[in-house]
Design a protein around this motif. Structure first.
Motif, mmCIF file in Angstrom:
data_model
loop_
_atom_site.group_PDB
_atom_site.id
_atom_site.type_symbol
_atom_site.label_atom_id
_atom_site.label_comp_id
_atom_site.label_asym_id
_atom_site.label_seq_id
_atom_site.Cartn_x
_atom_site.Cartn_y
_atom_site.Cartn_z
ATOM 1 N N ALA A 1 0.834 -1.214 0.000
ATOM 2 C CA ALA A 1 0.000 0.000 0.000
ATOM 3 C C ALA A 1 0.864 1.257 0.000
ATOM 4 O O ALA A 1 0.580 2.224 -0.720
ATOM 5 C CB ALA A 1 -0.937 -0.009 1.201
ATOM 6 N N GLN B 1 4.429 -0.179 -7.228
ATOM 7 C CA GLN B 1 3.735 -1.159 -6.409
ATOM 8 C C GLN B 1 4.039 -2.609 -6.781
ATOM 9 O O GLN B 1 4.088 -3.467 -5.909
ATOM 10 C CB GLN B 1 2.221 -0.927 -6.498
ATOM 11 N N PHE C 1 -4.500 -7.664 0.085
ATOM 12 C CA PHE C 1 -4.356 -6.335 -0.490
ATOM 13 C C PHE C 1 -5.401 -6.105 -1.591
ATOM 14 O O PHE C 1 -6.095 -5.086 -1.600
ATOM 15 C CB PHE C 1 -2.935 -6.152 -1.052
ATOM 16 N N LEU D 1 -6.014 1.995 -2.444
ATOM 17 C CA LEU D 1 -4.656 1.555 -2.140
ATOM 18 C C LEU D 1 -3.771 1.393 -3.362
ATOM 19 O O LEU D 1 -2.563 1.229 -3.230
ATOM 20 C CB LEU D 1 -4.703 0.217 -1.381
#
Length: 187
Positions: free
Chosen positions: A24, A44, A67, A77
């Motif tokens: 995140a 990410q 996630f 996120l």
């Protein structure tokens, strides 16, 4: 039908939660749009690579699943503060959904390599690069071609720029993970 109970220790739950937080946090940095493709350059996916390397196939996959579950619920996120099912099912969805398999594939490949004693730095990099970059870009291109109503080759060609960046992220992921493996944590 056999039901298998997934039981995690407090230590494992903590490690999974920390990995979700790291992924995140890597999304706080906004993506860099390229303009000619609706998929930005992000940091990410390096967290997804690290999840497979550091946590292994089971815990890494659980962390990425958790996630993505939070993203699906609408938590912003993803890179640039995105979230929700619209994002997951949009043009970037193929890349995002492929993340579910990356920790499993990296973790299993590394485990197999360690069993046969063939995992050196370069071998680990190649495993991370293959599953964390090439596999994701390939599957993402298939999804993107479908979303943009084009053929696979133009969608795949548009991913060429991402392979260079993903190669750097794979190098960083291996370097970070190899250092973190040597840290002793009291349990």
């Amino acid at each position: 039908m056999i039901k298998e109970k997934i039981s995690l220790s407090i230590h494992e739950m903590t490690v999974v939660a920390m990995m979700v937080a790291i992924i995140a946090i890597l999304g706080v940095l906004p993506g860099i749009p390229l303009g000619f493709i609706p998929v930005p350059i992000i940091l990410q996916n390096m967290g997804i690579m690290i999840a497979g390397e550091l946590l292994g196939p089971k815990l890494g996959t659980i962390a990425v699943w958790l996630f993505l579950f939070l993203v699906a619920l609408g938590f912003p996120l993803l890179s640039g503060g995105r979230g929700g099912m619209v994002t997951i099912l949009g043009p970037t969805g193929g890349y995002i959904l492929t993340w579910l398999f990356v920790p499993l594939l990296i973790g299993l490949s590394l485990r197999l390599g360690w069993r046969y004693g063939i995992v050196e730095w370069i071998t680990e990099f190649l495993i991370v690069w293959l599953w964390g970059a090439i596999f994701v870009e390939g599957v993402g291109a298939i999804w993107l071609a479908n979303q943009l109503r084009t053929t696979f080759i133009p969608a795949l060609a548009s991913n060429i720029l991402f392979v260079f960046g993903d190669t750097i992220k794979a190098l960083m992921a291996v370097s970070i993970t190899r250092r973190l493996r040597h840290i002793k944590v009291a349990s």
